[in-house]
Design an enzyme around this catalytic site. Structure first.
Site, short mmCIF file in Angstrom:
data_model
loop_
_atom_site.label_atom_id
_atom_site.label_comp_id
_atom_site.label_asym_id
_atom_site.label_seq_id
_atom_site.Cartn_x
_atom_site.Cartn_y
_atom_site.Cartn_z
N ASP A 27 0.84 -1.06 0.06
CA ASP A 27 -0.03 -0.11 0.16
C ASP A 27 0.91 1.17 0.22
OD1 ASP A 27 -2.45 1.67 0.38
OD2 ASP A 27 -1.54 2.04 2.47
N ASP A 76 -1.21 -0.69 6.20
CA ASP A 76 -1.41 -0.10 7.59
C ASP A 76 -2.94 0.48 8.01
OD1 ASP A 76 -1.21 2.37 6.13
OD2 ASP A 76 -0.58 3.45 7.87
N ASP A 97 -7.10 -1.45 4.24
CA ASP A 97 -6.07 -2.27 3.74
C ASP A 97 -6.43 -3.96 4.33
OD1 ASP A 97 -4.50 -0.65 2.49
OD2 ASP A 97 -3.17 -0.21 4.38
#
Length: 718
Positions: A418, A613, A617
């Site tokens: 990410d 995080d 996600d």
């Protein structure tokens, strides 16, 4: 039409499954339920639940329970207290663990030091009995359930091995004076295995905790506007079509459309992106996002289970449920290994009885076969490696959830990062100024009272450069466009280019070229100007974390492809990817699409590790073959992941992959040694060349080798 009628005839039951101890149990229950006519069922071992869809005329709940009971399990109406059940299961294993370890160590000490003394032999019997039949009861019960269903698994191996050692020791204690005893063997095996089950029980509750924490993120109440009056009501009471007012700093209660006002809305809990999104009339807003500035009047469009937050909750649950639990190598082999060993022991006893005509002569080699086949090393192979590997991981800031994680990690061939908060710092910083220091000083002065994150980045950047900000008057925010304020007698505007143009400010050609260059680098660009002309351009961006490029290079050296996934536009994503050396970029991906992108990679045959995080996600972390959460992120991401990096250092990703692979290799080595040792020694025992004493020594040697091999993981270097 027929499909509609069929759909209407389906009823759905959520049931708790009682008695499951491993992934094969879930598969067995699911297979049993799906054999019933008119039933379509799925069983989730992680949550202990079964979702059963029944057509009209299908067996009722009592009939389904009877079918499942015949396989050694039970069904109960689902109660939404999964977290409480997980804690209760963890407490149960811990209680048995606290009984097994002190008594097991005491029995081992007696066996090593005083086994020639009658009092020590009887004391060992007294201390090992509660370990065998209380602490080890779940294994004995599980073996009985498998036997009733004509199947075998790890519980079967544990029960046969420990009972063989215990029963032989009881016989030797009662019928002889100085025959060797094996009470310590059975007690220590059970103690180690209970430790493994306790660790697994702790990890199993993560699914329910992740979902419960997601649900806690939503607003608790809403400001309902009726007849020009404002009324606070619980958010659960809000209905579609109601008008809601949201003040600065408040969470948006539910999904809806802005009908009046404008504001910057922080959607990072959904999108993971750090830049707030400007919302004006006609724009959609999502529940649980935060109004940073301005006042919004919105019409509720989706409530309850239809909101974006509720959909993310559903995605997390579905992704976790879609993972087929990976059975241990020992469970696969047990179905063949156990019946063969029992058969060999029976044939050994029969052959020796025919040859010698003596029960004792038949019993000793048969018991030797069972003892040498006792899964002592086999039982230690996985827990010992996991215990040492995960312990070492905790020392270096890497939390690994258990054996299944280690199994999945060995084949990871693509790591998906990410962007925001993972590869980047998660907050905006001033990157470059096209213009002089005076431009930055006046722009920062105009922005100093704004709560917008971009304004904060500009002000921080000016102060880092040692600039002294001037006092301002007449500050005003134009929602979604920019700000204006009087600084040192002149009207200063900061915002989008269209905002300055609408106020009559012209942009010189050189400044347009700089703005295009900065936008091409993936920066967010804001203009500043006064006295009829744009004077400069301010470029802000989410800065890449230190060491990110080195981490990507290290993963490439491990033979792993690296990809970047983000909700940002292609230009911004490509700019970040170029800085860190990532070639594969997945840009413009909405929150729900991250799990879809992971699933698409998996459909290509790739084994995917996802690093993230944010709350958004969670579904992707759960869907991935290996979910890695940055420990500085949200609790939800951490709970939904398989590996957590406590320190938030990206280098931990490389460490986690290397440590997981090395630990799994150790498990494979241990299992291979344990099986190989037993298989090689069983023929010697059957031929009478190994009496129980030698068999016990060989078994101990096998266990020592497994433990020694596992302890090598303590030397793992970052």
């Amino acid at each position: 039409m027929a499909g509609t009628e069929l759909h209407e005839q389906m009823t759905e039951l959520r049931l708790d499954v009682v008695g499951m101890t491993c992934g094969s149990c879930a598969a067995r229950v699911e297979k049993t339920l799906n054999k019933q006519p008119g039933v379509d069922a799925s069983v989730n071992f992680a949550t202990g639940e079964a979702v059963v869809r029944r057509r009209d005329g299908a067996p009722d709940l009592d009939a389904l329970r009877e079918a499942v009971k015949a396989r050694g399990y039970d069904l109960r109406i689902h109660v939404d207290r999964a977290d409480e059940a997980a804690r209760r299961e963890e407490r149960t294993w811990r209680t048995r663990l606290l009984v097994a370890w002190p008594l097991g160590v005491a029995v081992m000490a007696l066996s090593m030091l005083f086994m020639q003394e009658p009092w020590a032999r009887w004391t060992a019997f007294a201390l090992s009995t509660p370990v065998q039949f209380y602490a080890g009861w779940p294994f004995l019960k599980g073996a009985a359930i498998r036997a009733r269903g004509l199947t075998a698994n790890m519980d079967t191996l544990i029960a046969i091995g420990t009972l063989a050692a215990f029963a032989y020791s009881v016989w030797a204690l009662v019928a002889t004076e100085m025959e060797p005893l094996y009470f310590d063997t059975s007690a220590i095996i059970i103690a180690f295995l209970l430790l493994g089950r306790w660790l697994e029980a702790r990890a199993k509750g993560s699914a329910s905790r992740a979902i419960e924490r997601l649900l806690e993120l939503g607003a608790k109440d809403a400001r309902v506007v009726r007849n020009d009056e404002e009324l606070r009501v619980p958010v659960d009471a809000v209905e579609p079509g109601w008008l809601l007012r949201v003040l600065p700093g408040e969470k948006i209660p539910t999904d809806g459309v802005v009908v009046e006002g404008g504001a910057a809305v922080d959607e990072s809990m959904l999108t993971g992106e750090s830049v707030p999104v400007e919302k004006t009339i006609g724009d959609h807003v999502a529940g649980a996002t935060v109004n940073r500035d301005g006042v919004l009047l919105m019409e509720a469009t989706k409530v309850g289970s239809d909101t974006a937050l509720a959909q993310i909750v559903r995605l997390v649950a579905e992704a976790q449920g879609s993972k087929a639990p990976i059975q241990r190598l020992a469970d696969h082999v047990a179905g063949i290994f156990v019946p063969v060993v029992i058969g060999i022991a029976a044939l050994t006893a029969a052959a020796w009885f025919v040859a010698e005509g003596d029960v004792r002569s038949a019993l000793v080699p048969a018991v030797a076969v069972l003892i040498i086949a006792c899964p002592c090393a086999l039982g230690l192979a996985t827990p010992a490696a996991i215990m040492v590997g995960t312990g070492r991981g905790a020392q270096i800031g890497v939390l690994i959830r258990g054996g299944e994680v280690l199994e999945r990690s060995r084949d990871v061939d693509v790591v998906v990062f990410d962007k925001t908060g993972t590869l980047t710092q998660g907050r905006m910083r001033l990157q470059e100024v096209a213009g002089d220091d005076e431009t930055l000083r006046l722009a920062a002065s105009a922005e100093v009272t704004s709560e917008h994150p971009v304004a904060a980045a500009v002000v921080e950047g000016a102060r880092e450069r040692g600039l002294t900000l001037a006092p301002v008057t007449g500050f005003r925010t134009v929602a979604g466009r920019g700000v204006l304020a009087r600084v040192e007698g002149q009207q200063v505007l900061v915002g989008r280019r269209a905002f300055l143009e609408d106020e009559g400010l012209r942009a010189p050609a050189w400044l347009e070229d700089d703005a295009a260059r900065l936008e091409g680098q993936g920066h967010t660009v804001f203009w500043a100007g006064w006295e009829g002309q744009a004077r400069g351009v301010l470029a802000v961006a989410d800065a890449v974390k230190d060491g990110a490029a080195e981490v990507v290079a290290d993963l490439h050296r491990l033979g792993v492809e690296v990809a970047l996934i983000t909700g940002d536009n292609r230009a911004t994503a490509d700019a970040i990817a170029r800085q860190v050396g990532i070639e594969r970029v997945l840009a413009d991906v909405p929150p729900a699409g991250k799990a879809d992108e992971v699933r698409r990679l998996q459909s290509e045959g790739r084994v995917v590790a996802m690093v993230g995080d944010g709350i958004n996600d969670g579904p992707a972390l759960a869907q991935a073959d290996l979910g890695i959460a940055i420990g500085t992120g949200t609790d939800v991401a951490i709970e939904a992941s398989d590996i957590t990096l406590i320190r938030g250092d990206l280098a931990g990703v490389v460490t986690a992959v290397r440590l997981s692979r090395q630990t799994f290799r150790t498990i494979v080595q241990n299992l291979s040694w344990a099986f190989g040792y037993n298989v090689a020694a069983i023929p010697l025992a059957a031929l009478g060349l190994l009496n129980p004493i030698i068999a016990s020594a060989a078994m101990a040697m096998s266990s020592v080798s497994v433990l020694t091999n596992s302890l090598r993981l303590r030397r793992f270097r970052v």
